[in-house]
Scaffold this motif. Structure first.
Motif, PDB file in Angstrom:
ATOM      1  N   LYS A  91    -113.403   0.272  28.169  1.00 51.82           N
ATOM      2  CA  LYS A  91    -114.409  -0.662  28.760  1.00 51.82           C
ATOM      3  C   LYS A  91    -113.757  -1.881  29.565  1.00 51.82           C
ATOM      4  N   GLU A  92    -112.893  -2.482  28.727  1.00 55.26           N
ATOM      5  CA  GLU A  92    -112.064  -3.478  29.098  1.00 55.26           C
ATOM      6  C   GLU A  92    -111.268  -3.203  30.559  1.00 55.26           C
ATOM      7  N   LYS A  93    -110.550  -2.255  30.386  1.00 52.04           N
ATOM      8  CA  LYS A  93    -109.788  -1.718  31.692  1.00 52.04           C
ATOM      9  C   LYS A  93    -110.597  -1.602  32.642  1.00 52.04           C
ATOM     10  N   LYS A 130    -112.555  -3.506  37.777  1.00 53.57           N
ATOM     11  CA  LYS A 130    -113.691  -3.958  38.801  1.00 53.57           C
ATOM     12  C   LYS A 130    -113.268  -5.351  39.531  1.00 53.57           C
ATOM     13  N   LYS A 131    -112.760  -6.019  38.535  1.00 59.05           N
ATOM     14  CA  LYS A 131    -112.416  -7.456  39.018  1.00 59.05           C
ATOM     15  C   LYS A 131    -111.574  -7.453  39.987  1.00 59.05           C
ATOM     16  N   VAL A 132    -110.430  -6.747  39.805  1.00 56.18           N
ATOM     17  CA  VAL A 132    -109.357  -6.591  40.878  1.00 56.18           C
ATOM     18  C   VAL A 132    -109.777  -6.144  42.295  1.00 56.18           C
ATOM     19  N   TRP A 133    -110.576  -5.243  42.161  1.00 55.81           N
ATOM     20  CA  TRP A 133    -111.235  -4.548  43.454  1.00 55.81           C
ATOM     21  C   TRP A 133    -112.147  -5.587  44.154  1.00 55.81           C
ATOM     22  N   VAL A 183    -103.727 -10.804  45.532  1.00 57.61           N
ATOM     23  CA  VAL A 183    -103.818  -9.337  45.287  1.00 57.61           C
ATOM     24  C   VAL A 183    -102.613  -8.695  44.553  1.00 57.61           C
ATOM     25  N   SER A 184    -101.173  -9.239  45.281  1.00 60.34           N
ATOM     26  CA  SER A 184    -100.019  -8.689  44.692  1.00 60.34           C
ATOM     27  C   SER A 184     -99.818  -8.764  43.356  1.00 60.34           C
ATOM     28  N   GLY A 214    -116.575 -17.656  41.702  1.00 61.39           N
ATOM     29  CA  GLY A 214    -116.325 -16.614  40.761  1.00 61.39           C
ATOM     30  C   GLY A 214    -115.222 -15.795  40.938  1.00 61.39           C
ATOM     31  N   SER A 215    -114.455 -16.202  41.755  1.00 57.08           N
ATOM     32  CA  SER A 215    -113.046 -15.413  42.028  1.00 57.08           C
ATOM     33  C   SER A 215    -112.102 -15.858  40.669  1.00 57.08           C
ATOM     34  N   PHE A 216    -111.284 -15.146  40.419  1.00 51.39           N
ATOM     35  CA  PHE A 216    -110.254 -15.557  39.424  1.00 51.39           C
ATOM     36  C   PHE A 216    -108.843 -15.701  39.907  1.00 51.39           C
ATOM     37  N   GLU A 217    -108.290 -16.440  39.078  1.00 50.76           N
ATOM     38  CA  GLU A 217    -106.850 -16.919  39.420  1.00 50.76           C
ATOM     39  C   GLU A 217    -105.848 -15.884  38.959  1.00 50.76           C
TER      40      GLU A 217
END
Length: 411
Positions: free
Chosen positions: A5-7, A12-15, A133-134, A189-192
């Motif tokens: 679930k974590e993965k 989802k966060k990455v996309w 993204v990279s 809400g974007s993450f670093e």
């Protein structure tokens, strides 16, 4: 089960990050090229004589490019010192407000000043987005992420054309500014980047642009990164934007439309960016893809510049093919990001595309001198051959960066 679930949650966060970066670049491109599309309409409205439009158009475009040059340095350093997200928020706010202000200009001087400010803001979007993204995606998949950012992003040029066709040029600037402010809300809400967070805990020097010039190896890498992108903005900023003047020199059957040309070029760039990303994954090489693009640029540009009596439809077809050729923009920025460690990556990924955009200033100056001496067509042919030749040579000097581990620092 919880690990799975974590993965999934992480994926989802990455996309989501890829989607937000894509929309950011969409707005960025809209605002970046809107002047090229409404140049004639806006200049006519504020009283610029037809015989002065080329020179004054170069002045305004060069002011915008000068802003990009300065902004590339400022946002790049901020990105490495304080985080990639701060660049995305700050740059978007600045260029959105500047574009709204652009809708109120009454003379060429203020037009140029505001495009300079907009240029500073526009400088941060792509480099910070590609870096985020990279650094957030797996090394074997990051090419797809940056491909989507560019592929979706450059479609902003198509929207810019249709908005300019349906509405007044001032409204076109208001739309660009409004979209930017809406995007700012979406960015919450974007993450670093995880890699940035890790290096942020260390005492390593970050965002020191002088590091690019005090080490011979780093300096050569950086210059070669810049040089592989040189032909891109000459094709868009001169060959397509000055289509009416080039068409006249070629004895075109009708006046060529720069606005439509820009739209078709960016359709080509959008498709080219996607194809470049896919072929890089298939060939396991970004360098081979950029080399193929250089050949397409040379062939399509010569075809265009040697087409005596060119028709509007032929021009649009060639603008599309030239767009395919320069559609290695995201690949170029990705190569630049992959050549340097985490503590300099945002600086390089942000300054490189903006220095390349800024290089349009000396390019147009040299082009102008050649036009005065030899005429428009010979000058354009010479510039294309020289710029692509430099790009191919520099490409050969860089190491292949596909599938490279980015978890390292520049000492």
């Amino acid at each position: 089960m919880s690990i799975l679930k974590e993965k999934k949650s992480e994926n989802k966060k990455v996309w989501l990050l890829v989607m937000i970066a894509s929309l950011g670049y969409f707005v960025d491109i809209y605002d970046l090229i809107i002047f090229s599309i409404v140049r004639v309409q806006s200049f006519t409205a504020i009283g610029v004589p037809a015989d002065e439009m080329r020179v004054k158009g170069e002045f305004v475009l060069n002011m915008q490019m000068g802003g990009l040059l300065l902004g590339g340095i400022v946002w790049g350093v901020i990105g490495d010192k304080f985080g990639r997200l701060k660049v995305l928020f700050g740059s978007i706010l600045l260029y959105s407000l500047a574009n709204i202000a652009n809708g109120f200009v009454q003379d060429v001087f203020m037009y140029g000043i505001i495009r300079f400010i907009a240029g500073i803001g526009l400088a941060g979007e792509l480099g910070a987005g590609i870096t985020l993204v990279s650094e957030s995606m797996h090394k074997s998949k990051r090419g797809y992420g940056t491909m989507l950012v560019a592929g979706v992003g450059v479609l902003g040029a198509i929207l810019a054309y249709f908005v300019s066709e349906e509405f007044d040029w001032r409204t076109a600037y208001f739309v660009g500014g409004g979209m930017g402010l809406l995007l700012l809300l979406l960015r919450v809400g974007s993450f670093e980047s995880g890699l940035f967070k890790e290096q942020d805990k260390s005492e390593v020097v970050r965002g020191d642009i002088s590091m690019l010039f005090t080490n011979r190896n780093r300096f050569k890498r950086y210059i070669n990164c810049l040089c592989i992108g040189l032909p891109i903005w000459f094709v868009v900023g001169v060959l397509v934007t000055q289509a009416p003047e080039i068409g006249k020199a070629l004895g075109a059957s009708e006046t060529l439309s720069a606005g439509k040309g820009v739209m078709f070029t960016y359709i080509g760039i959008s498709i080219g960016d996607v194809l470049a990303g896919i072929f890089a994954q298939i060939l396991k090489s970004r360098k081979k893809v950029v080399f193929i693009c250089q050949l397409i640029i040379i062939a399509s540009s010569l075809w265009y510049l040697l087409s005596v009596g060119i028709t509007p439809n032929k021009f649009l077809g060639l603008a599309f093919i030239m767009g395919l050729g320069v559609g290695y923009w995201a690949t170029f920025v990705t190569i630049s990001a992959e050549q340097f460690g985490t503590n300099l990556r945002a600086t390089v990924a942000t300054t490189a595309p903006n220095f390349v955009r800024g290089a349009l200033i000396p390019s147009t100056m040299i082009y102008g001198l050649l036009v005065n001496s030899f005429g428009i067509v010979p000058a354009a042919v010479t510039m294309v051959m020289v710029l692509s030749g430099i790009a191919i040579y520099s490409l050969m000097q860089l190491e292949e960066s596909f599938d490279k581990d980015l978890d390292y620092l520049e000492e």
